[in-house]
Design a protein around this motif. Sequence first.
Motif, PDB file in Angstrom:
ATOM      1  N   LEU A 104       0.868  -1.182   0.000  1.00 20.22           N
ATOM      2  CA  LEU A 104       0.000   0.000   0.000  1.00 20.22           C
ATOM      3  C   LEU A 104       0.903   1.230   0.000  1.00 20.22           C
ATOM      4  O   LEU A 104       1.824   1.300   0.814  1.00 20.22           O
ATOM      5  CB  LEU A 104      -0.845   0.046   1.278  1.00 20.22           C
ATOM      6  N   THR A 110       2.353   4.764   0.913  1.00 19.08           N
ATOM      7  CA  THR A 110       2.390   5.363   2.249  1.00 19.08           C
ATOM      8  C   THR A 110       1.155   6.208   2.549  1.00 19.08           C
ATOM      9  O   THR A 110       0.557   6.089   3.621  1.00 19.08           O
ATOM     10  CB  THR A 110       3.638   6.255   2.395  1.00 19.08           C
ATOM     11  N   THR A 167      -1.741   4.044   3.210  1.00 15.86           N
ATOM     12  CA  THR A 167      -1.571   3.331   4.479  1.00 15.86           C
ATOM     13  C   THR A 167      -2.062   4.203   5.626  1.00 15.86           C
ATOM     14  O   THR A 167      -2.769   3.747   6.523  1.00 15.86           O
ATOM     15  CB  THR A 167      -0.093   2.971   4.700  1.00 15.86           C
ATOM     16  N   SER A 168      -1.679   5.462   5.549  1.00 14.52           N
ATOM     17  CA  SER A 168      -2.083   6.395   6.584  1.00 14.52           C
ATOM     18  C   SER A 168      -3.612   6.511   6.644  1.00 14.52           C
ATOM     19  O   SER A 168      -4.224   6.442   7.705  1.00 14.52           O
ATOM     20  CB  SER A 168      -1.457   7.759   6.288  1.00 14.52           C
ATOM     21  N   PHE A 175      -5.737   4.352   5.559  1.00 13.19           N
ATOM     22  CA  PHE A 175      -6.259   3.074   6.035  1.00 13.19           C
ATOM     23  C   PHE A 175      -6.261   3.026   7.557  1.00 13.19           C
ATOM     24  O   PHE A 175      -7.269   2.672   8.172  1.00 13.19           O
ATOM     25  CB  PHE A 175      -5.415   1.922   5.490  1.00 13.19           C
ATOM     26  N   PHE A 176      -5.151   3.399   8.160  1.00 18.89           N
ATOM     27  CA  PHE A 176      -5.036   3.272   9.607  1.00 18.89           C
ATOM     28  C   PHE A 176      -5.976   4.220  10.346  1.00 18.89           C
ATOM     29  O   PHE A 176      -6.500   3.882  11.405  1.00 18.89           O
ATOM     30  CB  PHE A 176      -3.595   3.497  10.057  1.00 18.89           C
ATOM     31  N   GLU A 177      -6.185   5.388   9.766  1.00 20.49           N
ATOM     32  CA  GLU A 177      -7.136   6.290  10.400  1.00 20.49           C
ATOM     33  C   GLU A 177      -8.518   5.640  10.461  1.00 20.49           C
ATOM     34  O   GLU A 177      -9.194   5.651  11.483  1.00 20.49           O
ATOM     35  CB  GLU A 177      -7.214   7.615   9.622  1.00 20.49           C
ATOM     36  N   TYR A 178      -8.889   5.063   9.345  1.00 18.14           N
ATOM     37  CA  TYR A 178     -10.187   4.398   9.268  1.00 18.14           C
ATOM     38  C   TYR A 178     -10.226   3.202  10.221  1.00 18.14           C
ATOM     39  O   TYR A 178     -11.191   2.997  10.955  1.00 18.14           O
ATOM     40  CB  TYR A 178     -10.439   3.943   7.836  1.00 18.14           C
TER      41      TYR A 178
END
Lengths: 231, 231
Positions: free
Chosen positions: A131, A133, A136-137, A139-142
């Motif tokens: 993914l 960068t 990815t960020s 994604f992680f927030e979600y």
Amino acid sequence: MREFKRNSRILLIDDNADHLRGIKELITLESSYNVVGATTSANIGINLAKKYRPDIILMDINMPEKDGLQAIQEIEKLDMDIRVICLSGYDDADLIFRAMKIGAKGYVLKTMASAQLIYAIDEVASGKIYLPTALTSRFFEYFQRSFKDEANAATEENLLTYLTAREEEVLDLLTQGNNYKGIAGKLFISETTVKTHVNNIFQKLQVNDRTQAVLYALNNGFAKRRAKLAV
Amino acid sequence: MREFKRNSRILLIDDNADHLRGIKELITLESSYNVVGATTSANIGINLAKKYRPDIILMDINMPEKDGLQAIQEIEKLDMDIRVICLSGYDDADLIFRAMKIGAKGYVLKTMASAQLIYAIDEVASGKIYLPTALTSRFFEYFQRSFKDEANAATEENLLTYLTAREEEVLDLLTQGNNYKGIAGKLFISETTVKTHVNNIFQKLQVNDRTQAVLYALNNGFAKRRAKLAV
DNA sequence: GAAACTATCAATCTAAAGATGTAAGACAAA
DNA sequence: TTTGTCTTACATCTTTAGATTGATAGTTTC
């Protein structure tokens, strides 16, 4: 796990014929990968996948005819170790999350540089998950948002801790959809005893009936994995 | 969301005093961040966090005295917009997954180059979430494994699709713990009508009672977010 | 326009669930 | 030893849930 080489076989699925041609050229010219098929139809693509058994599929997930995510699920269900990389026009967190959840091995935006697409294929071909960068960020927030409630629930006072061992057993059987008779049979005790336990459970969990008790249990981390229906 | 600058205030928590000193030196010399505190104790660290309100905490999550993950949860619970970056000796997928789940904004291995630590702080300070590429890959493998069962369940024939819109409404209210009267009141229809719908739902979902219906719904992706108890 | 489906409501009946009070034996802690 | 908790059990009663049949009116589909 299979070892992928730079000559991995690739299948392209994108409803935009121009884009399809562009990617095919890019891969053919800029890499040593082998494009074994290219189609604008998700359904045809799935059939091509069965037939040619590619190592990797580049799949546009914004197609009118068929939902790309659904197509990925169908491919995953084939269980043929075909790695799907999503191509998307949108960096929507929910889309990314759902794609990764159902097993996509990569997610690349169409607006990204061609070198990044090749890099993504390289990574996925070598067995990794890729993914960018920025995504990815997102994604992680979600991801963290979707787990926030659960985390809070875990730290709140949990009425489940007041249950005795036996009551937990009974609640466990309740969360499997058993009635009094079923529970009594499984615990080798009388139905009236089960009623007693169940009533005590209601008191402790401060609920009115078994459905609410089951919901409380599931919403508060009680044996989520065991909560499968025993019909 | 606050804008973070290169002079963000940082708190260090690491039970290894040598390592603690090393990181402090590194940050002081190699960056413009301001180390406002450093301690070898997780409990003291939490108190320092309350007192000094740092922007970022670098937290060792492999500490004997207190579980680092638990410490993160406590800090998150403070709801002070403190961003926690995990420092860990292990690239264990489960550890990474749990750390990110409870709200860590970054996860860096102790063996990684010091430049990478500074970069991670930069990213987190600017509001992003940072995971090194290698760990991202590990994370996603774990993530996809943990969702595989759910994904398979979703692709199986889902009896929920046979429900009418009204039946879905009724089932939705069932998954909130309502009885006949409650549902009738909320939908402004008679109790007998609700009974009809509920019976039809049982037929379609092939279950015997409301608890099983609710469990089927929850196990098959029906409105998970809405499945909160309405006592 | 007929057929199929949906939403609504009712009556009736049986079975299951839930509330309440009581109590005996086991066992552990004070 | 007594106190308390847990598990077991029963009786009784009220309420809710569930099954079944039948009916009307609106909508959609062909």
